[in-house]
Write a protein that holds these residues in place. Structure first.
Motif, PDB file in Angstrom:
ATOM      1  N   ALA A  95      10.667   3.991  -2.895  1.00 43.33           N
ATOM      2  CA  ALA A  95      11.287   4.401  -1.635  1.00 43.33           C
ATOM      3  C   ALA A  95      11.881   5.803  -1.737  1.00 43.33           C
ATOM      4  O   ALA A  95      11.763   6.599  -0.799  1.00 43.33           O
ATOM      5  N   HIS A  96      12.504   6.125  -2.852  1.00 42.51           N
ATOM      6  CA  HIS A  96      13.108   7.442  -3.025  1.00 42.51           C
ATOM      7  C   HIS A  96      12.033   8.527  -3.022  1.00 42.51           C
ATOM      8  O   HIS A  96      12.180   9.560  -2.370  1.00 42.51           O
ATOM      9  N   THR A  97      10.944   8.283  -3.740  1.00 43.11           N
ATOM     10  CA  THR A  97       9.851   9.257  -3.779  1.00 43.11           C
ATOM     11  C   THR A  97       9.233   9.414  -2.395  1.00 43.11           C
ATOM     12  O   THR A  97       8.929  10.530  -1.976  1.00 43.11           O
ATOM     13  N   ARG A  98       9.071   8.327  -1.669  1.00 46.84           N
ATOM     14  CA  ARG A  98       8.530   8.417  -0.313  1.00 46.84           C
ATOM     15  C   ARG A  98       9.452   9.267   0.563  1.00 46.84           C
ATOM     16  O   ARG A  98       8.992  10.096   1.343  1.00 46.84           O
ATOM     17  N   GLY A  99      10.747   9.092   0.422  1.00 46.90           N
ATOM     18  CA  GLY A  99      11.690   9.911   1.182  1.00 46.90           C
ATOM     19  C   GLY A  99      11.575  11.382   0.837  1.00 46.90           C
ATOM     20  O   GLY A  99      11.650  12.251   1.717  1.00 46.90           O
ATOM     21  N   MET A 100      11.391  11.668  -0.447  1.00 48.45           N
ATOM     22  CA  MET A 100      11.210  13.069  -0.854  1.00 48.45           C
ATOM     23  C   MET A 100       9.928  13.637  -0.263  1.00 48.45           C
ATOM     24  O   MET A 100       9.901  14.792   0.170  1.00 48.45           O
TER      25      MET A 100
ATOM     26  N   ILE B 200       0.873  -1.177   0.000  1.00 51.40           N
ATOM     27  CA  ILE B 200       0.000   0.000   0.000  1.00 51.40           C
ATOM     28  C   ILE B 200       0.904   1.220   0.000  1.00 51.40           C
ATOM     29  O   ILE B 200       1.879   1.282   0.751  1.00 51.40           O
ATOM     30  N   THR B 201       0.590   2.184  -0.835  1.00 56.81           N
ATOM     31  CA  THR B 201       1.396   3.397  -0.912  1.00 56.81           C
ATOM     32  C   THR B 201       0.510   4.627  -0.791  1.00 56.81           C
ATOM     33  O   THR B 201      -0.633   4.619  -1.255  1.00 56.81           O
ATOM     34  N   ILE B 202       1.044   5.651  -0.143  1.00 58.11           N
ATOM     35  CA  ILE B 202       0.284   6.886   0.040  1.00 58.11           C
ATOM     36  C   ILE B 202       0.541   7.879  -1.084  1.00 58.11           C
ATOM     37  O   ILE B 202       0.066   8.990  -1.047  1.00 58.11           O
ATOM     38  N   HIS B 203       1.310   7.479  -2.055  1.00 60.74           N
ATOM     39  CA  HIS B 203       1.569   8.373  -3.186  1.00 60.74           C
ATOM     40  C   HIS B 203       1.466   7.592  -4.485  1.00 60.74           C
ATOM     41  O   HIS B 203       1.398   6.378  -4.494  1.00 60.74           O
ATOM     42  N   ASN B 204       1.445   8.334  -5.546  1.00 62.37           N
ATOM     43  CA  ASN B 204       1.321   7.748  -6.874  1.00 62.37           C
ATOM     44  C   ASN B 204       2.713   7.336  -7.328  1.00 62.37           C
ATOM     45  O   ASN B 204       3.425   8.091  -7.979  1.00 62.37           O
ATOM     46  N   SER B 205       3.098   6.135  -6.960  1.00 57.91           N
ATOM     47  CA  SER B 205       4.480   5.689  -7.162  1.00 57.91           C
ATOM     48  C   SER B 205       4.890   5.600  -8.625  1.00 57.91           C
ATOM     49  O   SER B 205       6.071   5.553  -8.924  1.00 57.91           O
ATOM     50  N   ALA B 206       3.949   5.594  -9.537  1.00 58.61           N
ATOM     51  CA  ALA B 206       4.300   5.486 -10.951  1.00 58.61           C
ATOM     52  C   ALA B 206       4.448   6.861 -11.600  1.00 58.61           C
ATOM     53  O   ALA B 206       4.952   6.964 -12.709  1.00 58.61           O
TER      54      ALA B 206
END
Length: 158
Positions: free
Chosen positions: A39-44, A2-8
């Motif tokens: 993971a990188h986008t989540r960190g940002m 599950i992701t809280i952002h649009n990972s694509a």
């Protein structure tokens, strides 16, 4: 997962990070190829939320001043990241708007399902939102139990 952002999605923040950091060999990841990974986008996103919490605190307590932990906590509890604000920050395609409060540290709780195909994460669902009528009573019950077990006095948001 599950992701809280649009990972694509890729957005301006990815392009700016490459241009202003990785093209100058200043990035901390193994290389520019990590830009846009889940993971990188989540960190940002986490970094952006921290900066915006401090910015919100400085708007209330004094621009340019060093903030106390209590003031930064206020900033985290008073985020108001509208679609327009997210777009201006370069995160408009990556995450949905979020507004937090003392009583609601999560703000809106949109999430998507993503699946690893062996090479990259793929979005496999539309956006979902938790059913607050089911989740909120559980959160309150378990938080009260935790506070009792740890002898913590919950603070009031009123």
């Amino acid at each position: 997962a599950i992701t809280i952002h649009n990972s694509a999605a890729r957005d301006k923040v990815h392009d700016d990070l490459k241009k202003f950091v990785y093209d100058k060999n200043d990035g901390t990841a193994s290389g520019a190829g990590e830009i846009g990974t889940l993971a990188h986008t989540r960190g940002m996103m986490i970094s952006m939320l921290q900066v915006e919490a401090i910015r919100a605190a400085q708007e209330k307590f004094g621009k340019g001043k060093v903030m106390t932990p209590e003031q930064v906590k206020w900033g985290f509890e008073n985020l108001d990241l509208t679609a327009d604000k997210l777009k201006a920050l370069g995160f408009g395609e990556i995450m949905r708007p979020v507004k937090t409060s003392c009583a609601n540290h999560m703000g809106t709780d949109w999430a998507r399902i993503v699946q690893w195909d062996g090479g990259k994460w793929n979005i496999t669902s539309d956006w979902y939102q938790a059913d607050k009528s089911l989740v909120d009573p559980l959160v309150k019950e378990l938080a009260a139990k935790y506070a009792t077990d740890k002898k913590i006095t919950p603070r009031s948001c009123s």
